[in-house]
Design an enzyme around this catalytic site. Structure first.
Site, mmCIF file in Angstrom:
data_model
loop_
_atom_site.group_PDB
_atom_site.id
_atom_site.type_symbol
_atom_site.label_atom_id
_atom_site.label_comp_id
_atom_site.label_asym_id
_atom_site.label_seq_id
_atom_site.Cartn_x
_atom_site.Cartn_y
_atom_site.Cartn_z
ATOM 1 C CD GLU A 257 -6.148 3.701 58.136
ATOM 2 O OE1 GLU A 257 -5.372 2.968 58.766
ATOM 3 O OE2 GLU A 257 -7.054 3.259 57.395
ATOM 4 C CB THR A 302 -4.655 -1.396 59.077
ATOM 5 O OG1 THR A 302 -5.615 -0.380 58.866
ATOM 6 C CG2 THR A 302 -3.324 -0.776 59.425
ATOM 7 C CG HIS A 417 -9.843 4.797 59.813
ATOM 8 N ND1 HIS A 417 -11.197 4.518 59.763
ATOM 9 C CD2 HIS A 417 -9.215 3.599 59.756
ATOM 10 C CE1 HIS A 417 -11.365 3.215 59.684
ATOM 11 N NE2 HIS A 417 -10.178 2.626 59.684
ATOM 12 C CG ASP A 476 -3.753 1.390 55.490
ATOM 13 O OD1 ASP A 476 -4.239 2.248 54.719
ATOM 14 O OD2 ASP A 476 -4.214 1.170 56.632
ATOM 15 C CG HIS A 477 -6.669 -0.056 53.526
ATOM 16 N ND1 HIS A 477 -7.637 0.912 53.687
ATOM 17 C CD2 HIS A 477 -6.198 -0.315 54.775
ATOM 18 C CE1 HIS A 477 -7.764 1.196 54.962
ATOM 19 N NE2 HIS A 477 -6.895 0.478 55.665
HETATM 20 C C1 GP9 Z 1 -6.914 0.428 63.729
HETATM 21 C C2 GP9 Z 1 -6.355 0.889 62.444
HETATM 22 C C3 GP9 Z 1 -7.414 1.042 61.385
HETATM 23 O O1 GP9 Z 1 -6.003 0.087 64.695
HETATM 24 O O2 GP9 Z 1 -5.297 0.108 62.068
HETATM 25 O O3 GP9 Z 1 -7.821 -0.149 60.900
HETATM 26 P P1 GP9 Z 1 -8.536 -0.363 59.481
HETATM 27 O O4 GP9 Z 1 -9.988 -0.177 59.719
HETATM 28 O O5 GP9 Z 1 -8.009 0.645 58.515
HETATM 29 O O6 GP9 Z 1 -8.150 -1.740 59.119
HETATM 30 MN MN MN Z 2 -6.206 1.158 57.529
#
Ligand code: GP9
Ligand code: MN
Length: 652
Positions: A257, A302, A417, A476-477
């Site tokens: 994340e 994500t 996150h 992921d980003h």
């Molecule tokens: C939520 C997680 C976070 O299930 O995948 O999402 P994001 O805000 O990073 O897209």
């Molecule tokens: Mn994410």
């Protein structure tokens, strides 16, 4: 006694009848929210929004009845019945599926009817009459106290409508404040219901579906030909040195994340490494570590990363494919691998509706989805969106060990996150001191995530899976947005973050560990779209027949650039940012903008073609050689209590 007084005072007014209908309906809906749905209310603003959101719907819909001169009360009762029915249908559906009804669900009643009939019906109780109680009261009132009331006028309607719209805009404004881009990103049905209400959610859903199906309806099979030709001309053949080196092995993906590459090898002022475990992977020579790898996500965050990695198509410029195009045909990695005997599963300690995952994973061909229902979501174990990474990976182990092999699996971590806040008992790592709490906390949460990964690897080694499993880990980003660039300049020890260095900050780590294969630091430039062909080639599966846009990172013909969703890109010599061309080496604006032209054209063509596939659902017209199509309705994610899939696809 009250009734009589009430009747004397108000029975000359249809507006009174209307007001009673609105208030009763409001109370009932709010009660239903509290009793039936787990909406995850985190703060007072959300509590307030949940409380007021039924009001705008009630005003609006019952307001329509005021248009009818003669039959105002009757129409109001019919409207009440329709809305109550919708609410109750959602309640019954939610009791079983933990989700709300959407247009596609209604369209699929053929497949869902059985389940609904057998299971949801059994969850109905006589007490549920409560959800129609306001209607019953209205009928009684209409036949007694308000029997003689008939008059109405359009002026009343206009005032009510104005009031309804104002309430709705007020509601939406507050919701957007708490959750920006609520409607454009629309990441979770639970969120839409929580912020805007069950009825407004249905309206929103209907509009989205009409938009989507009209684009789809205009397409035909000839639209895929251009894409096929482009694909043939741009295919990067596998590298024989690596092709098939992981044949038959299990696959574990780990979505890291919000994890950016600048963290790898980063040391705090006291010399402490933030992510010692990941750093060791980058340097151990047995893992491929791609240091010039870029995220390519858009608003779907994500879920966009997941989409890119498993389909090798680009996400949408607006919204999320997972949410808006989940009814499309896809030929995703889990579905492809099914043809090679693989069983697939996703692990994620958040509600399954987030990013519409419970629907989209079926279209991707995932056999199982271990969502929050499979984890102990205690206060201690959860933070922000769901499970903290350490208990998440711990509790996932027995589930993973129960999978039939070979498996293709994905773990989506959560602890790192935004806003990266940690519970004090979970970290003793020092926060940064860069004058920005978000940036400062990022080091602590990244350190925690790193420890969770180490624990996961140790567990995989202990149970023997490690030696027979390809592990792909990817950021992921970005985690730190441009808004924090002032602090980021301090983090990186530079005067300012230039456009070119900002582009380089979009690098996210990619690790690929293949048992028995040497790795090392990889300099080639690539993006999330490139991972699927890289992985499939390692597994010994040629990709030339698949409609994908990635190029194998280990191929000798790898194209060596990565595009962003907005059409900008990073190549070895140049970087395009907001349409302007910069030198990769110096970060200076190029005098000769022509230097970006070729790659820019390629990037645009690719994004356009990918959009064609996604918007027009073109893969329904195409079947790759040897590929067996999957049918999303063959999949159920009914949770630990009732999962059919558990029986058919695990050892247990
Ligand atoms: C939520 C997680 C976070 O299930 O995948 O999402 P994001 O805000 O990073 O897209
Ligand atoms: Mn994410």
């Amino acid at each position: 006694m009250n009734k009589i007084r009430l009747s004397k005072k108000f029975n000359n007014s249809h507006i009174t009848f209307f007001a009673i209908a609105v208030v009763l309906f409001w109370i009932k809906t709010y009660a239903a929210y509290q009793i039936e749905f787990k909406l995850g209310i985190d703060n007072n603003l959300q509590k307030f929004l949940l409380f007021i959101n039924p009001l705008s719907s009630a005003l609006f819909f019952f307001g329509i009845a005021l248009l009818f001169k003669k039959h105002t009360k009757r129409v109001m009762i019919i409207i009440n019945f329709l809305l109550s029915f919708l609410l109750y249908a959602n309640i019954a559906y939610y009791r079983f599926f933990n989700d709300f009804i959407t247009v596609p669900v209604i369209m699929q009643t053929k497949t869902n009817a059985g389940q609904l009939g057998n299971s949801a019906l059994s969850l109905m109780s006589p007490l549920d009459i409560f959800y129609f109680s306001d209607m019953i009261i209205l009928i009684v009132l209409a036949l007694t106290v308000f029997k003689k009331v008939t008059v109405t006028n359009r002026k009343a309607f206009k005032i009510v409508l104005l009031f309804a719209i104002t309430t709705f805009l007020f509601n939406l404004g507050l919701a957007e404040k708490d959750r920006p881009q609520l409607l454009t990103r629309s990441f979770d049905r639970n969120y839409l219901v929580k912020y805007l209400g069950a009825y407004n959610f249905t309206i929103y859903d209907v509009i989205q579906n009409i938009k989507s199906s009209s684009q789809r309806a205009l397409a035909d099979s000839s639209d895929i030909t251009d894409v096929e030709n482009y694909r043939k001309a741009n295919y990067a053949a596998p590298n024989p040195e690596y092709f098939g080196k992981a044949k038959g092995m299990n696959v574990i993906y780990v979505s890291m994340e919000s994890f950016q590459s600048f963290m790898i090898d980063y040391k705090m002022p006291d010399g402490k490494e933030v992510t010692p475990f990941l750093n060791s992977l980058a340097h151990d020579g047995n893992t491929f570590y791609f240091e010039n790898f870029f995220h390519q996500t858009g608003q779907g965050k994500t879920s966009d990363a997941e989409f890119l990695m498993e389909n090798s198509l680009y996400p949408m410029a607006q919204g999320a494919v997972f949410v808006n195009k989940a009814q499309n045909t896809f030929q995703a990695a889990p579905a492809i691998l099914k043809g090679y005997g693989y069983n697939s599963a996703v692990f994620h300690g958040n509600q399954k509706t987030f990013w519409n995952r419970n629907v989209m994973y079926k279209a991707l061909g995932y056999d199982q989805f271990f969502d929050s229902e499979y984890y102990s979501m205690t206060d201690e174990n959860t933070k922000n969106y769901g499970m903290k990474d350490k208990p998440f990976f711990k509790e996932s182990m027995p589930l993973l060990e129960g999978l039939k092999q070979p498996f293709y699996s994905k773990f989506i971590s959560l602890s790192n996150h935004f806003p990266f806040e940690m519970d004090p008992q979970d970290t003793d790592f020092p926060a940064g001191d860069y004058g920005d709490p978000v940036v400062n906390q990022y080091f602590q949460s990244a350190n925690y995530m790193d420890q969770a990964f180490e624990q996961f690897f140790n567990d995989l080694k202990a149970d023997g899976l490690y030696d027979n499993t390809v592990i792909v880990m990817y950021g992921d980003h970005y985690g730190i947005s441009e808004n924090h660039n002032e602090a980021m300049a301090k983090v990186l020890g530079v005067d300012e973050i230039t456009p070119a260095s900002n582009a380089k900050l979009q690098r996210v780590p990619l690790f690929i560990h293949v048992p028995g294969v040497k790795g090392g630091i990889q300099k080639q430039i690539g993006g999330e779209v490139d991972v699927r062909p890289t992985l499939l080639h390692l597994l010994g599966i040629d990709t030339k027949d698949y409609m994908e846009f990635g190029s194998d990172l280990l191929s000798k013909d790898h194209r060596n650039w990565a595009s962003f969703r907005n059409g900008d890109f990073v190549a070895s010599d140049v970087i395009q940012i907001k349409g302007k061309c910069y030198s990769s080496e110096t970060g200076e604006l190029m005098e000769n903008a022509e230097a970006c032209k070729d790659t820019s054209e390629k990037v645009n063509t690719e994004l356009q073609m990918s959009d064609e596939i996604v918007y027009k659902d073109l893969l329904r017209f195409y079947k790759p050689e040897g590929y067996t199509s999957i049918n999303p309705s063959d999949y159920d994610y009914l949770g630990p209590k009732g999962s059919k899939a558990t029986k058919s696809s695990t050892n247990k």
